[in-house]
Design a protein around this motif. Structure first.
Motif, PDB file in Angstrom:
ATOM      1  N   SER A 400       0.810  -1.219   0.000  1.00  0.00           N
ATOM      2  CA  SER A 400       0.000   0.000   0.000  1.00  0.00           C
ATOM      3  C   SER A 400       0.846   1.273   0.000  1.00  0.00           C
ATOM      4  O   SER A 400       0.539   2.245  -0.702  1.00  0.00           O
ATOM      5  N   MET A 401       1.928   1.284   0.751  1.00  0.00           N
ATOM      6  CA  MET A 401       2.776   2.470   0.801  1.00  0.00           C
ATOM      7  C   MET A 401       3.520   2.681  -0.516  1.00  0.00           C
ATOM      8  O   MET A 401       3.685   3.815  -0.981  1.00  0.00           O
ATOM      9  N   ASP A 402       3.983   1.587  -1.116  1.00  0.00           N
ATOM     10  CA  ASP A 402       4.660   1.700  -2.415  1.00  0.00           C
ATOM     11  C   ASP A 402       3.711   2.238  -3.486  1.00  0.00           C
ATOM     12  O   ASP A 402       4.090   3.073  -4.306  1.00  0.00           O
ATOM     13  N   ILE A 403       2.467   1.737  -3.480  1.00  0.00           N
ATOM     14  CA  ILE A 403       1.482   2.226  -4.451  1.00  0.00           C
ATOM     15  C   ILE A 403       1.268   3.725  -4.286  1.00  0.00           C
ATOM     16  O   ILE A 403       1.323   4.494  -5.255  1.00  0.00           O
ATOM     17  N   CYS A 404       1.004   4.144  -3.064  1.00  0.00           N
ATOM     18  CA  CYS A 404       0.661   5.548  -2.832  1.00  0.00           C
ATOM     19  C   CYS A 404       1.846   6.475  -3.111  1.00  0.00           C
ATOM     20  O   CYS A 404       1.687   7.529  -3.742  1.00  0.00           O
ATOM     21  N   TYR A 405       3.028   6.084  -2.684  1.00  0.00           N
ATOM     22  CA  TYR A 405       4.203   6.920  -2.942  1.00  0.00           C
ATOM     23  C   TYR A 405       4.483   7.009  -4.439  1.00  0.00           C
ATOM     24  O   TYR A 405       4.798   8.074  -4.966  1.00  0.00           O
ATOM     25  N   SER A 406       4.317   5.893  -5.146  1.00  0.00           N
ATOM     26  CA  SER A 406       4.554   5.885  -6.584  1.00  0.00           C
ATOM     27  C   SER A 406       3.559   6.782  -7.310  1.00  0.00           C
ATOM     28  O   SER A 406       3.901   7.459  -8.285  1.00  0.00           O
ATOM     29  N   ASN A 407       2.313   6.816  -6.847  1.00  0.00           N
ATOM     30  CA  ASN A 407       1.334   7.733  -7.430  1.00  0.00           C
ATOM     31  C   ASN A 407       1.710   9.184  -7.163  1.00  0.00           C
ATOM     32  O   ASN A 407       1.592  10.038  -8.054  1.00  0.00           O
ATOM     33  N   PHE A 408       2.167   9.461  -5.956  1.00  0.00           N
ATOM     34  CA  PHE A 408       2.529  10.831  -5.585  1.00  0.00           C
ATOM     35  C   PHE A 408       3.721  11.331  -6.392  1.00  0.00           C
ATOM     36  O   PHE A 408       3.864  12.522  -6.644  1.00  0.00           O
ATOM     37  N   LYS A 409       4.568  10.401  -6.841  1.00  0.00           N
ATOM     38  CA  LYS A 409       5.782  10.774  -7.587  1.00  0.00           C
ATOM     39  C   LYS A 409       5.510  11.136  -9.041  1.00  0.00           C
ATOM     40  O   LYS A 409       6.392  11.664  -9.721  1.00  0.00           O
ATOM     41  N   ASN A 410       4.318  10.825  -9.529  1.00  0.00           N
ATOM     42  CA  ASN A 410       4.062  10.953 -10.959  1.00  0.00           C
ATOM     43  C   ASN A 410       3.024  12.007 -11.285  1.00  0.00           C
ATOM     44  O   ASN A 410       2.043  12.183 -10.561  1.00  0.00           O
ATOM     45  N   SER A 411       3.254  12.673 -12.389  1.00  0.00           N
ATOM     46  CA  SER A 411       2.279  13.622 -12.926  1.00  0.00           C
ATOM     47  C   SER A 411       1.565  12.941 -14.076  1.00  0.00           C
ATOM     48  O   SER A 411       2.189  12.554 -15.067  1.00  0.00           O
ATOM     49  N   PHE A 412       0.256  12.764 -13.941  1.00  0.00           N
ATOM     50  CA  PHE A 412      -0.518  12.040 -14.947  1.00  0.00           C
ATOM     51  C   PHE A 412      -1.247  13.015 -15.864  1.00  0.00           C
ATOM     52  O   PHE A 412      -1.625  14.106 -15.453  1.00  0.00           O
ATOM     53  N   SER A 413      -1.458  12.596 -17.106  1.00  0.00           N
ATOM     54  CA  SER A 413      -2.183  13.448 -18.045  1.00  0.00           C
ATOM     55  C   SER A 413      -3.672  13.418 -17.712  1.00  0.00           C
ATOM     56  O   SER A 413      -4.189  12.423 -17.203  1.00  0.00           O
ATOM     57  N   GLY A 414      -4.359  14.517 -17.998  1.00  0.00           N
ATOM     58  CA  GLY A 414      -5.787  14.588 -17.717  1.00  0.00           C
ATOM     59  C   GLY A 414      -6.067  14.747 -16.238  1.00  0.00           C
ATOM     60  O   GLY A 414      -5.156  14.877 -15.417  1.00  0.00           O
ATOM     61  N   GLY A 415      -7.341  14.699 -15.862  1.00  0.00           N
ATOM     62  CA  GLY A 415      -7.713  14.916 -14.463  1.00  0.00           C
ATOM     63  C   GLY A 415      -8.338  13.714 -13.801  1.00  0.00           C
ATOM     64  O   GLY A 415      -8.865  13.813 -12.689  1.00  0.00           O
ATOM     65  N   SER A 416      -8.288  12.547 -14.461  1.00  0.00           N
ATOM     66  CA  SER A 416      -8.983  11.374 -13.934  1.00  0.00           C
ATOM     67  C   SER A 416      -8.327  10.804 -12.679  1.00  0.00           C
ATOM     68  O   SER A 416      -8.956  10.050 -11.942  1.00  0.00           O
ATOM     69  N   LEU A 417      -7.057  11.149 -12.425  1.00  0.00           N
ATOM     70  CA  LEU A 417      -6.358  10.660 -11.237  1.00  0.00           C
ATOM     71  C   LEU A 417      -6.092  11.812 -10.266  1.00  0.00           C
ATOM     72  O   LEU A 417      -5.019  11.917  -9.680  1.00  0.00           O
ATOM     73  N   GLY A 418      -7.092  12.659 -10.107  1.00  0.00           N
ATOM     74  CA  GLY A 418      -6.929  13.844  -9.263  1.00  0.00           C
ATOM     75  C   GLY A 418      -6.633  13.552  -7.810  1.00  0.00           C
ATOM     76  O   GLY A 418      -6.122  14.416  -7.091  1.00  0.00           O
ATOM     77  N   PHE A 419      -6.927  12.339  -7.370  1.00  0.00           N
ATOM     78  CA  PHE A 419      -6.679  11.966  -5.975  1.00  0.00           C
ATOM     79  C   PHE A 419      -5.194  11.789  -5.664  1.00  0.00           C
ATOM     80  O   PHE A 419      -4.813  11.698  -4.501  1.00  0.00           O
ATOM     81  N   CYS A 420      -4.346  11.740  -6.696  1.00  0.00           N
ATOM     82  CA  CYS A 420      -2.926  11.401  -6.496  1.00  0.00           C
ATOM     83  C   CYS A 420      -2.083  12.533  -5.934  1.00  0.00           C
ATOM     84  O   CYS A 420      -0.960  12.299  -5.480  1.00  0.00           O
ATOM     85  N   TYR A 421      -2.551  13.752  -5.977  1.00  0.00           N
ATOM     86  CA  TYR A 421      -1.691  14.912  -5.743  1.00  0.00           C
ATOM     87  C   TYR A 421      -1.787  15.492  -4.330  1.00  0.00           C
ATOM     88  O   TYR A 421      -1.255  16.563  -4.069  1.00  0.00           O
ATOM     89  N   ASN A 422      -2.458  14.782  -3.458  1.00  0.00           N
ATOM     90  CA  ASN A 422      -2.625  15.245  -2.085  1.00  0.00           C
ATOM     91  C   ASN A 422      -2.611  14.005  -1.191  1.00  0.00           C
ATOM     92  O   ASN A 422      -3.382  13.070  -1.416  1.00  0.00           O
TER      93      ASN A 422
END
Length: 524
Positions: A400-422
């Motif tokens: 779970s921590m690896d998933i969340c940290y990996s999401n936080f490290k990346n900038s995704f195109s579009g707004g469908s993954l808006g939960f990743c930036y906070n």
């Protein structure tokens, strides 16, 4: 009204468009269309601005009015192609773009958009041909930038990193403020120390870049560079800055997805539905949280001789939205469209099946199976089982921590993954995802294959064998070498997936352990 007045109005509108004042263009453009109903420039500028504001259907309506006025106008046809492609209406998009090119063979804009559509559908040779032809027609720096970015993206997805880097460096030389090129270079480049020329170049750019979008991309690129040289404190500093900009812009609301997940569970709660379409289509859905290993799993499976790698398709989400009557331009949230759904009858399911399979026709494949690795399809598992009862569902699990940290490290195109930036939103979304997956596993028992990323990395051959068996596929030695797969990869994993399976991505979050305390309180 004289010609000079008309020219001034057109010039002012185009200036507003070029400076991205899209709401202003729409407001003025609609007035000008009424005043000058025969001037196509006002239709085109207004439609493209609406599209930039996410109002693609309204944009299509305006362009169709323009098409009635001038059925062979190449600019109207090109814009209809572009906006249909934005809506994943690929068949219609191709028809408009090809019609524009049939009228003017070397029409650069349509060649560029057709090349991007080809890439989207995995038609690499056609994409290469159209994009290079577009570049030959370019005679201005701004179009050189746009086309080289497209060529860079194509080469990057194909694993041609040297050629991609060359494309991006051309972009940077023409426009050093275009940090999308730096961000793309950073995903392919391994930084060894603080004296790396590209790292030094990016640091210098920090003082010159002022707009948020380019700053955001530069911050994420610097975060990647400093992680490479193991300066994790500096890396996290830049990642936080980039995430702050993205979070502020997208303004994601966790409650909307919380309500959506509750509505989904309500629909499927009583007992699992027996009514299905009886579709025989063999689709392998690979899903889970983003950054959970879905790209790796697809590369493994699509190396099999009987499997075509479809990539990250939006088709299931598009289909579900259509069935429940959702239109983003009406200002409603998705969960509101689900509130009135009690059940799905055979007719509705059949419409959904036909809608999805029609979109698959744009992919040229003869293999028996096709994959769809859109991670967020985990939301639609119940619908998938109703629409495609013969499909296979693989759920990718990871620490779970690896998933969340990996999401936080990346900038995704579009707004469908808006939960990743906070961090708080990310942690809450992860918990909602876990809860929904528990629900699906309870409902579907043994119909979902839960594949653990760490097990796959540490015990590759045994895990691949079990995976293929679940998919009713015989053993294929090629599946042990996913890094040799020539399939296009357009996700955040595009560089890693071209290397042999490695263990260094496990427990990477521990490098910034002290920065993740708030996240740990939510998900652990």
């Amino acid at each position: 009204m004289d010609k000079k007045y008309l020219e001034n109005q057109a010039a002012m509108l185009i200036n507003s468009f070029n400076t991205k004042r899209f709401s202003e263009v729409v407001q003025k453009g609609k007035v000008l269309i009424k005043k000058f109903p025969n001037q196509l420039i006002f239709y085109n500028a207004t439609a493209l601005s609406l599209s930039s504001l996410g109002k693609n259907y309204e944009a299509l309506g305006i362009l169709k009015l323009a098409l009635n006025l001038s059925p062979k106008d190449i600019f109207v046809l090109n814009n209809l192609g572009l906006i249909n492609s934005n809506l994943n209406r690929n068949k219609e998009a191709r028809e408009y773009l090809e019609k524009a090119i049939s009228i003017k063979e070397n029409f650069m804009d349509a060649l560029l958009n057709l090349g991007n559509l080809d890439l989207k559908e995995g038609k690499t040779e056609s994409a290469k041909k159209n994009l290079n032809k577009a570049l030959e027609q370019s005679n201005a720096p701004n179009t050189d930038v746009t086309i080289n970015m497209a060529l860079g993206n194509m080469n990057q997805q194909m694993g041609n990193f040297k050629e991609a880097k060359n494309n991006y460096e051309i972009v940077s030389k023409i426009d050093e403020s275009n940090t999308a090129a730096d961000k793309s270079i950073s995903t392919m480049h391994k930084y060894l120390d603080k004296d790396d020329p590209h790292l030094i170049l990016m640091i210098k750019k920090l003082k010159k870049i002022s707009d948020d979008e380019n700053l955001k991309l530069l911050y994420f690129a610097l975060g990647k560079a400093y992680e490479d040289i193991e300066d994790y404190k500096e890396s996290f500093k830049y990642l936080r800055l980039g995430n702050n900009i993205a979070d502020k812009k997208i303004n994601y609301n966790t409650d909307d997805d919380k309500k959506l997940f509750l509505e989904i569970k309500r629909i499927f709660k009583s007992s699992y539905k027996d009514s299905t379409t009886n579709s025989k289509k063999k689709i392998i859905f690979i899903l889970g949280m983003p950054r959970s290993g879905t790209t790796l799993v697809e590369q493994i499976i699509s190396d099999h001789k009987k499997v075509y790698g479809g990539g990250e398709l939006s088709y299931m989400e598009d289909t579900i939205k259509k069935v429940v009557g959702y239109n983003a331009e009406e200002g409603k949230t998705l969960f509101e469209s689900f509130k009135n759904v009690k059940d799905f009858n055979f007719k509705e399911l059949k419409i959904a099946e036909l809608e999805y399979t029609e979109k698959l026709k744009s992919h040229d494949y003869n293999e028996e199976f096709i994959t769809d690795k859109a991670p967020l399809n985990f939301r639609w598992i119940g619908f998938i089982r109703l629409i495609f009862p013969n499909s296979k569902i693989i759920h990718c699990c990871r620490n779970s921590m690896d998933i969340c940290y990996s999401n936080f490290k990346n900038s995704f195109s579009g707004g469908s993954l808006g939960f990743c930036y906070n961090m708080e939103k990310l942690g809450n979304y992860f918990n909602m995802y876990k809860d929904l997956m528990t629900f699906w596993n309870d409902q579907l028992k043994n119909e979902i294959y839960n594949l653990t990323y760490e097990n796959l990395i540490n015990n590759k051959e045994a895990e691949v064998e079990k995976l293929l068996k679940f998919c009713n596929l015989d053993w294929d030695e090629n599946c042990l070498n996913p890094h040799k797969n020539k399939k296009l990869v357009g996700t955040a994993s595009l560089a890693q997936i071209r290397s042999p399976i490695y263990q260094s991505s496990i427990n990477k979050w521990k490098n910034v352990d002290n920065e993740l305390n708030d996240l740990k309180k939510i998900i652990l």
